[in-house]
Scaffold this motif. Structure first.
Motif, PDB file in Angstrom:
ATOM      1  N   TYR A  50       6.964  -2.065  11.384  1.00 47.57           N
ATOM      2  CA  TYR A  50       5.553  -1.749  11.153  1.00 47.57           C
ATOM      3  C   TYR A  50       5.053  -1.353   9.869  1.00 47.57           C
ATOM      4  O   TYR A  50       3.858  -1.411   9.840  1.00 47.57           O
ATOM      5  N   ALA A  51       5.720  -1.232   8.793  1.00 53.18           N
ATOM      6  CA  ALA A  51       5.194  -0.969   7.506  1.00 53.18           C
ATOM      7  C   ALA A  51       4.996  -2.346   7.086  1.00 53.18           C
ATOM      8  O   ALA A  51       3.980  -2.069   6.332  1.00 53.18           O
ATOM      9  N   GLN A  52       5.211  -3.263   7.394  1.00 53.09           N
ATOM     10  CA  GLN A  52       4.981  -4.869   6.801  1.00 53.09           C
ATOM     11  C   GLN A  52       3.361  -4.921   7.410  1.00 53.09           C
ATOM     12  O   GLN A  52       2.566  -5.326   6.421  1.00 53.09           O
ATOM     13  N   ASP A  53       3.010  -4.387   8.267  1.00 55.48           N
ATOM     14  CA  ASP A  53       1.679  -4.490   8.680  1.00 55.48           C
ATOM     15  C   ASP A  53       0.891  -3.671   8.095  1.00 55.48           C
ATOM     16  O   ASP A  53      -0.357  -3.912   7.772  1.00 55.48           O
ATOM     17  N   LEU A  54       1.050  -2.435   7.740  1.00 50.05           N
ATOM     18  CA  LEU A  54       0.257  -1.511   7.025  1.00 50.05           C
ATOM     19  C   LEU A  54       0.263  -1.967   5.563  1.00 50.05           C
ATOM     20  O   LEU A  54      -0.779  -1.912   5.013  1.00 50.05           O
ATOM     21  N   ARG A  55       1.431  -2.551   5.004  1.00 46.61           N
ATOM     22  CA  ARG A  55       1.286  -3.210   3.651  1.00 46.61           C
ATOM     23  C   ARG A  55       0.193  -4.410   3.493  1.00 46.61           C
ATOM     24  O   ARG A  55      -0.420  -4.603   2.693  1.00 46.61           O
ATOM     25  N   LYS A  56       0.303  -5.307   4.613  1.00 55.73           N
ATOM     26  CA  LYS A  56      -0.615  -6.228   4.704  1.00 55.73           C
ATOM     27  C   LYS A  56      -2.124  -5.978   4.845  1.00 55.73           C
ATOM     28  O   LYS A  56      -3.063  -6.407   4.150  1.00 55.73           O
ATOM     29  N   ALA A  57      -2.259  -4.698   5.492  1.00 55.52           N
ATOM     30  CA  ALA A  57      -3.578  -4.171   5.624  1.00 55.52           C
ATOM     31  C   ALA A  57      -4.144  -3.593   4.208  1.00 55.52           C
ATOM     32  O   ALA A  57      -5.433  -3.770   4.027  1.00 55.52           O
ATOM     33  N   GLN A  59      -3.310  -4.753   1.333  1.00 54.45           N
ATOM     34  CA  GLN A  59      -3.384  -5.729   0.524  1.00 54.45           C
ATOM     35  C   GLN A  59      -4.885  -6.602   0.576  1.00 54.45           C
ATOM     36  O   GLN A  59      -5.521  -6.917  -0.203  1.00 54.45           O
ATOM     37  N   GLN A  60      -5.088  -6.239   1.950  1.00 53.55           N
ATOM     38  CA  GLN A  60      -6.528  -6.982   2.433  1.00 53.55           C
ATOM     39  C   GLN A  60      -7.646  -6.055   2.211  1.00 53.55           C
ATOM     40  O   GLN A  60      -8.675  -6.450   2.490  1.00 53.55           O
ATOM     41  N   GLY A  61      -7.156  -4.704   1.787  1.00 52.50           N
ATOM     42  CA  GLY A  61      -8.287  -3.815   1.612  1.00 52.50           C
ATOM     43  C   GLY A  61      -8.785  -3.411   2.850  1.00 52.50           C
ATOM     44  O   GLY A  61      -9.905  -2.637   2.938  1.00 52.50           O
ATOM     45  N   LYS A  62      -8.024  -3.435   3.963  1.00 55.10           N
ATOM     46  CA  LYS A  62      -8.488  -2.814   5.377  1.00 55.10           C
ATOM     47  C   LYS A  62      -7.996  -1.507   5.445  1.00 55.10           C
ATOM     48  O   LYS A  62      -7.124  -0.875   4.880  1.00 55.10           O
ATOM     49  N   TYR A  63      -8.293  -0.708   6.308  1.00 57.36           N
ATOM     50  CA  TYR A  63      -7.706   0.867   6.815  1.00 57.36           C
ATOM     51  C   TYR A  63      -6.663   0.588   7.293  1.00 57.36           C
ATOM     52  O   TYR A  63      -6.091  -0.315   8.123  1.00 57.36           O
ATOM     53  N   ALA A  64      -5.608   1.648   7.256  1.00 56.17           N
ATOM     54  CA  ALA A  64      -4.290   1.857   7.955  1.00 56.17           C
ATOM     55  C   ALA A  64      -4.633   2.298   9.470  1.00 56.17           C
ATOM     56  O   ALA A  64      -4.906   3.362   9.420  1.00 56.17           O
ATOM     57  N   TRP A  68      -0.056   2.378  13.906  1.00 54.57           N
ATOM     58  CA  TRP A  68       1.212   2.066  12.755  1.00 54.57           C
ATOM     59  C   TRP A  68       1.530   3.051  11.811  1.00 54.57           C
ATOM     60  O   TRP A  68       2.883   2.984  11.740  1.00 54.57           O
ATOM     61  N   VAL A  69       0.817   3.783  11.414  1.00 54.49           N
ATOM     62  CA  VAL A  69       1.276   5.018  10.636  1.00 54.49           C
ATOM     63  C   VAL A  69       2.015   5.903  11.393  1.00 54.49           C
ATOM     64  O   VAL A  69       3.120   6.396  11.268  1.00 54.49           O
ATOM     65  N   TYR A  70       1.664   6.141  12.581  1.00 54.85           N
ATOM     66  CA  TYR A  70       2.498   7.021  13.501  1.00 54.85           C
ATOM     67  C   TYR A  70       3.718   6.488  13.904  1.00 54.85           C
ATOM     68  O   TYR A  70       4.827   7.170  13.792  1.00 54.85           O
ATOM     69  N   ALA A  71       4.043   5.343  14.193  1.00 51.78           N
ATOM     70  CA  ALA A  71       5.254   4.701  14.253  1.00 51.78           C
ATOM     71  C   ALA A  71       6.036   4.504  13.093  1.00 51.78           C
ATOM     72  O   ALA A  71       7.388   4.828  13.239  1.00 51.78           O
ATOM     73  N   VAL A  72       5.596   4.434  11.988  1.00 49.72           N
ATOM     74  CA  VAL A  72       6.123   4.715  10.647  1.00 49.72           C
ATOM     75  C   VAL A  72       6.956   6.142  10.414  1.00 49.72           C
ATOM     76  O   VAL A  72       7.882   6.388  10.154  1.00 49.72           O
ATOM     77  N   PHE A  73       5.892   7.022  10.931  1.00 40.81           N
ATOM     78  CA  PHE A  73       6.225   8.487  10.675  1.00 40.81           C
ATOM     79  C   PHE A  73       7.316   8.725  11.752  1.00 40.81           C
ATOM     80  O   PHE A  73       8.336   9.474  11.214  1.00 40.81           O
ATOM     81  N   VAL A  74       7.296   8.237  12.889  1.00 37.55           N
ATOM     82  CA  VAL A  74       8.315   8.518  13.868  1.00 37.55           C
ATOM     83  C   VAL A  74       9.749   8.027  13.370  1.00 37.55           C
ATOM     84  O   VAL A  74      10.764   8.644  13.547  1.00 37.55           O
TER      85      VAL A  74
END
Length: 181
Positions: A50-57, A59-64, A68-74
């Motif tokens: 899940y963190a690779q999608d957050l990193r990609k977002a 890098q593209q200047g999109k919001y997290a 996905w943040v919840y999944a990485v937190f869990v």
């Protein structure tokens, strides 16, 4: 005063097979350590997925996205608790309610991503637009979420069983202990 230092042992405390690390492990202790190891490994896998999608977002200047943040937190919470509960001196069965809480968190993660990705087929028009290898990866991630949910469920049930078994044991404090004559 410190006579036990010269003899390199304390009276009545002789090294036996029971005091060695391998001999003191019970089947329950081995099961607990194995279960905690798999919980840690699977939590790290989820963090990576899940963190690779957050990193990609990012890098593209999109919001997290909060999902996905919840999944990485869990996943992070699970990895931390699995490490703490794997320590030999921690009686993790006393914290079975934390295992149940983390299991509930995994139910939520599996519900979110399972509903989003499991019905999709990589050949669908919507899936093709959203990058088919990413859909396959997220479908696999949803199944890994379910595996995490089951691992934490098993540790919660095992911990609750040991906790209630421990509560009924005879102890000196309850007055039900065996007398040592």
């Amino acid at each position: 005063m410190l006579n036990f230092l010269s003899r390199r042992t304390m009276k009545g405390e002789k090294a036996t097979a029971k005091t060695s690390l391998l001999e003191s492990w019970s089947p329950g202790g081995f099961l607990r350590a194995t279960l905690r190891f798999f919980q840690f490994v699977m939590a790290v896998v989820v963090i990576g997925l899940y963190a690779q999608d957050l990193r990609k977002a990012q890098q593209q200047g999109k919001y997290a996205d909060a999902k996905w943040v919840y999944a990485v937190f869990v996943g992070s919470l699970s990895a931390f608790l699995a490490l703490v509960f794997a320590l030999p001196l921690v009686k993790s069965w006393m914290f079975f309610y934390l295992d149940a809480l983390v299991c509930f968190f995994w139910v939520v993660v599996f519900g979110i991503f399972g509903r989003m990705y499991l019905p999709l087929k990589p050949d669908d028009d919507e899936a093709a637009r959203d990058n088919s290898p990413g859909v396959v990866r997220m479908k696999r991630a949803a199944w890994i979420d379910m595996t995490n949910m089951l691992l934490w469920f098993f540790s919660a049930v095992y911990g609750a069983f040991v906790f209630w078994k421990w509560r009924k044991e005879r102890t000196v404090f309850t007055g039900r202990a065996e007398s040592h004559v």
